[in-house]
Motif scaffolding. Structure first.
Motif, short mmCIF file in Angstrom:
data_model
loop_
_atom_site.label_atom_id
_atom_site.label_comp_id
_atom_site.label_asym_id
_atom_site.label_seq_id
_atom_site.Cartn_x
_atom_site.Cartn_y
_atom_site.Cartn_z
N ASP A 174 0.82 -1.21 0.00
CA ASP A 174 0.00 0.00 0.00
C ASP A 174 0.86 1.27 0.00
N THR A 175 1.88 1.29 0.85
CA THR A 175 2.74 2.46 0.95
C THR A 175 3.52 2.68 -0.34
N VAL A 176 4.12 1.62 -0.88
CA VAL A 176 4.92 1.74 -2.10
C VAL A 176 4.05 2.14 -3.28
N GLU A 177 2.87 1.57 -3.36
CA GLU A 177 1.95 1.89 -4.45
C GLU A 177 1.56 3.37 -4.40
N LEU A 178 1.22 3.87 -3.23
CA LEU A 178 0.84 5.27 -3.06
C LEU A 178 1.98 6.21 -3.43
N LEU A 179 3.16 5.95 -2.87
CA LEU A 179 4.28 6.86 -3.10
C LEU A 179 4.79 6.81 -4.54
N THR A 180 4.77 5.63 -5.13
CA THR A 180 5.15 5.51 -6.55
C THR A 180 4.18 6.29 -7.41
N SER A 181 2.90 6.16 -7.13
CA SER A 181 1.88 6.87 -7.89
C SER A 181 2.10 8.38 -7.80
N GLU A 182 2.45 8.87 -6.62
CA GLU A 182 2.70 10.30 -6.45
C GLU A 182 3.87 10.76 -7.30
N LEU A 183 4.98 10.02 -7.30
CA LEU A 183 6.15 10.43 -8.08
C LEU A 183 5.89 10.37 -9.58
N VAL A 184 5.22 9.32 -10.03
CA VAL A 184 4.93 9.19 -11.46
C VAL A 184 3.93 10.27 -11.90
N THR A 185 2.94 10.56 -11.07
CA THR A 185 1.98 11.63 -11.38
C THR A 185 2.70 12.97 -11.49
N ASN A 186 3.61 13.25 -10.56
CA ASN A 186 4.37 14.50 -10.63
C ASN A 186 5.20 14.56 -11.91
N ALA A 187 5.81 13.44 -12.30
CA ALA A 187 6.60 13.41 -13.54
C ALA A 187 5.71 13.74 -14.73
#
Length: 154
Positions: free
Chosen positions: A44-57
């Motif tokens: 859950d944590t990795v999925e959320l944080l990865t999504s945030e970084l990819v969305t920012n990119a």
């Protein structure tokens, strides 16, 4: 019969086009990799944080991005997202423990990196500069590209 234990270190790399669906593809990749390697407790944590970084990119660049998942062998997982912008945002440009201003209550965005700061064990970022006049979408580091790499560990 000889059995082979799967390695406790591994790496997956995924190149993501500049597409609004990239964050979804990144989440699906994270889910498959972590589930397949018995790391569901961090999912859950990795999925959320990865999504945030990819969305920012996606939101802050015009070029592709790359996702790299690396199991470090001692239970830690490092996630890196490269994109074509050389700008390293807070908190990646500050050492852990430095104060980053809170996002105003009415703001529509700006909370993702705060979440990262609260949930990740460590993080960092490197700018690779503008490259050789190639600008946006020039490719990941190591292939003549520019941009930046943001990473976190859990």
């Amino acid at each position: 019969m000889v059995t082979v234990a799967p390695p406790d270190t591994w790496t997956y790399v995924l190149r993501l086009p500049h597409d609004p669906r990239a964050a979804r593809v990144a989440r699906m990749t994270v889910r498959a990799a972590l589930s397949g390697h018995g790391m569901a407790q961090a999912l859950d944590t990795v999925e959320l944080l990865t999504s945030e970084l990819v969305t920012n990119a996606y939101q802050h660049t015009k070029g592709p991005a790359s996702l790299r998942l690396t199991a470090l062998g001692d239970g830690r997982l490092r996630v890196g997202v490269w994109d074509s912008s050389p700008h390293v945002p807070a908190p990646f440009d500050e050492p852990p423990g430095a104060r980053v201003p809170l996002t105003p209550v009415g703001a529509e965005g700006g909370r993702g990196l705060f979440l990262l700061r609260q949930c990740a064990n460590s993080w960092g970022g490197w700018s690779f500069g503008e490259g050789e006049g190639k600008g946006e979408g020039s490719g990941p580091p190591g292939r003549g590209g520019a941009g930046k790499l943001l990473w976190f560990e859990v």
